[in-house]
Design an enzyme around this catalytic site. Structure first.
Site, PDB file in Angstrom:
ATOM      1  N   TYR A   1      29.898  31.015  48.084  1.00 48.95           N
ATOM      2  CA  TYR A   1      30.769  30.878  49.379  1.00 48.95           C
ATOM      3  C   TYR A   1      31.494  32.029  49.419  1.00 48.95           C
ATOM      4  O   TYR A   1      32.011  32.526  48.173  1.00 48.95           O
ATOM      5  CB  TYR A   1      31.445  29.728  49.260  1.00 48.95           C
ATOM      6  CG  TYR A   1      32.238  29.389  50.652  1.00 48.95           C
ATOM      7  CD1 TYR A   1      31.571  28.871  51.596  1.00 48.95           C
ATOM      8  CD2 TYR A   1      33.623  29.566  50.722  1.00 48.95           C
ATOM      9  CE1 TYR A   1      32.220  28.474  52.869  1.00 48.95           C
ATOM     10  CE2 TYR A   1      34.110  29.289  51.736  1.00 48.95           C
ATOM     11  CZ  TYR A   1      33.471  28.769  52.988  1.00 48.95           C
ATOM     12  OH  TYR A   1      34.130  28.474  54.143  1.00 48.95           O
TER      13      TYR A   1
ATOM     14  N   GLY B   1      34.577  33.073  49.393  1.00 47.46           N
ATOM     15  CA  GLY B   1      35.857  33.282  48.904  1.00 47.46           C
ATOM     16  C   GLY B   1      35.612  32.932  47.255  1.00 47.46           C
ATOM     17  O   GLY B   1      36.480  33.189  46.639  1.00 47.46           O
ATOM     18  N   LYS B   2      34.496  32.753  46.840  1.00 46.03           N
ATOM     19  CA  LYS B   2      34.170  32.901  45.217  1.00 46.03           C
ATOM     20  C   LYS B   2      34.316  33.986  44.677  1.00 46.03           C
ATOM     21  O   LYS B   2      34.396  35.251  45.347  1.00 46.03           O
ATOM     22  CB  LYS B   2      32.835  32.211  45.033  1.00 46.03           C
ATOM     23  CG  LYS B   2      32.406  30.693  45.635  1.00 46.03           C
ATOM     24  CD  LYS B   2      33.360  29.832  45.116  1.00 46.03           C
ATOM     25  CE  LYS B   2      33.116  28.297  45.714  1.00 46.03           C
ATOM     26  NZ  LYS B   2      33.929  27.364  45.479  1.00 46.03           N
ATOM     27  N   ASN B   3      34.462  34.301  43.301  1.00 46.25           N
ATOM     28  CA  ASN B   3      34.368  35.402  42.474  1.00 46.25           C
ATOM     29  C   ASN B   3      33.234  36.268  42.816  1.00 46.25           C
ATOM     30  O   ASN B   3      33.444  37.583  42.873  1.00 46.25           O
ATOM     31  CB  ASN B   3      34.682  35.055  41.032  1.00 46.25           C
ATOM     32  CG  ASN B   3      35.918  34.195  40.665  1.00 46.25           C
ATOM     33  OD1 ASN B   3      36.327  33.632  41.370  1.00 46.25           O
ATOM     34  ND2 ASN B   3      36.226  34.799  39.403  1.00 46.25           N
ATOM     35  N   LEU B   4      32.047  35.812  43.145  1.00 49.60           N
ATOM     36  CA  LEU B   4      31.107  36.426  43.529  1.00 49.60           C
ATOM     37  C   LEU B   4      30.399  35.580  44.689  1.00 49.60           C
ATOM     38  O   LEU B   4      29.859  34.811  44.810  1.00 49.60           O
ATOM     39  CB  LEU B   4      29.806  36.240  42.399  1.00 49.60           C
ATOM     40  CG  LEU B   4      28.636  37.212  42.952  1.00 49.60           C
ATOM     41  CD1 LEU B   4      28.969  38.689  43.308  1.00 49.60           C
ATOM     42  CD2 LEU B   4      27.440  36.990  42.082  1.00 49.60           C
TER      43      LEU B   4
END
EC number: 2.6.1.-
Length: 369
Positions: A182, A184-187
């Site tokens: 998604y 907003g995730k770190n990746l």
């Protein structure tokens, strides 16, 4: 304004590479799965120290297919926590199985390993630990319990790309690891996306079929499956971003260290990093009994914050049928009332962190306990 998340700044820093990768997919017309997705699967599996990766359209789909590949279905029980995003529990329900909750450890907010064994029944088939906020659950005792009872372990690593447990990458410790991409995730993808990693070739083959209508090859449907395929454009974007993930992770960790130093003497609970953990700070979650007042005053000063999560799943109306009530999981319920997240992303500047800390200090000095 200090935003809670700043995706645009990150995009601008790699714009030329991203734009080129997207154009390459448009020219290839491999819009669903294709070469870019196949390459991402291997690259991400390698990053996680796993043998195989299976790219899907969301992290929720990753969890769903992992549970199905492990043979989870109607009448089965899966142990997890109520203090998580609802997708963890929804995926269990999609299979027809029943989620069985265990409370969280009040220090690190992941599953309390001392409560797992007493939740096991003859119907239990799996344990689904959540690596919350970027910190791993305590996997060694979880794996020992699972092996004693013949249970599958499926890691919900949606918030833990690159996190490590005793030096081992999250996702490769349990039988199957599930990630979300998604935005907003770190990746994060530029849309939806997810990945499953495993060292079990049978699980991998089953999940490859399940994500693509149960096909072993085109129009040969071996099992009843789903349309959970990753788009080619997302695969290409994620390949570019994966090359930067370690750099971004170290920036997050440095930002967290600065927060720690500035906030440690305030009347505020800052994250506790467990001795076994490489924390990757998907969010920087703090807690205070005065959370709502702090959030409002920070917002008034132009500082955005978030809450992850305000209502534990066992108290959500959608899951009232599970039969839980207020007081069943006190640590999860208290955390839901007190925790909030400060701005955290790789591009956050030292000056912005100082501003957040100064604002918190000023507000807390005026807060009535």
């Amino acid at each position: 304004m200090i935003p809670f998340l700043d995706l645009k700044t990150q995009y601008l820093s790699i714009k030329d590479e991203i734009d080129s990768a997207v154009l390459k997919v448009l020219e290839s017309t491999q819009f669903v799965l294709g070469n870019e997705v196949t390459a991402l699967e291997q690259e991400f599996a390698n990053y996680c120290s796993a043998k195989q990766g299976i790219a899907v359209n969301t992290g929720t789909s990753a969890l769903h297919l992992a549970l199905l590949a492990a043979g989870i279905g109607a009448g089965d029980e899966v142990i997890t926590i109520p203090f998580t995003f609802v997708a963890t529990v929804a995926a269990i329900c999609y299979t027809g199985a029943t989620p069985v909750f265990v409370d969280i450890d009040p220090v690190c907010y992941t599953i309390d390993v001392n409560q797992i064994e007493k939740a096991i029944t003859e119907r239990t088939k799996a344990i689904l630990p959540v690596h919350l906020y970027g910190q791993p659950a305590d996997m060694k005792p979880i794996m020992e319990i699972a092996r004693r009872h013949g249970l599958t372990v499926i890691e919900d690593a949606a918030q833990a790309h690159g996190a490590e447990y005793k030096g081992q990458r999250i996702g490769s410790i349990g039988d199957i690891g599930c990630f979300s991409f998604y935005p907003g995730k770190n990746l994060g993808a530029y849309g939806e996306g997810g990945m499953i990693v495993t060292n079990n070739p049978e699980y991998a083959h089953t999940m490859q079929m399940l994500r693509d209508w149960g096909q072993e090859r085109k129009y040969h449907h071996v099992i009843k499956g789903y349309n959970y395929r990753m788009d080619g454009i997302q695969g290409a974007i994620l390949r570019v971003k994966l090359r930067y993930l370690e750099k971004w992770t170290e920036a997050r960790r440095a930002n967290a260290a600065q927060y720690d130093a500035l906030l440690k003497d305030l009347n505020l609970t800052i994250p506790t990093v467990m001795p076994y953990s490489r924390h990757v700070y998907h969010v920087y979650a703090v807690r205070s009994p005065q959370r709502d007042e702090l959030q409002k005053k920070l917002n008034d000063q132009g500082i955005q914050t978030g809450i992850h999560y305000p209502i534990p799943v066992h108290l959500q109306p959608a899951y009232a049928d599970l039969g839980y009530k207020i007081g069943d999981f006190p640590h999860s319920e208290l955390a839901a009332r007190e925790i909030f997240s400060l701005p955290m992303y790789a591009e956050l500047t030292s000056a912005q962190i100082n501003t957040v800390a100064d604002s918190l200090q000023g507000i807390l000095q005026g807060v009535t306990v």
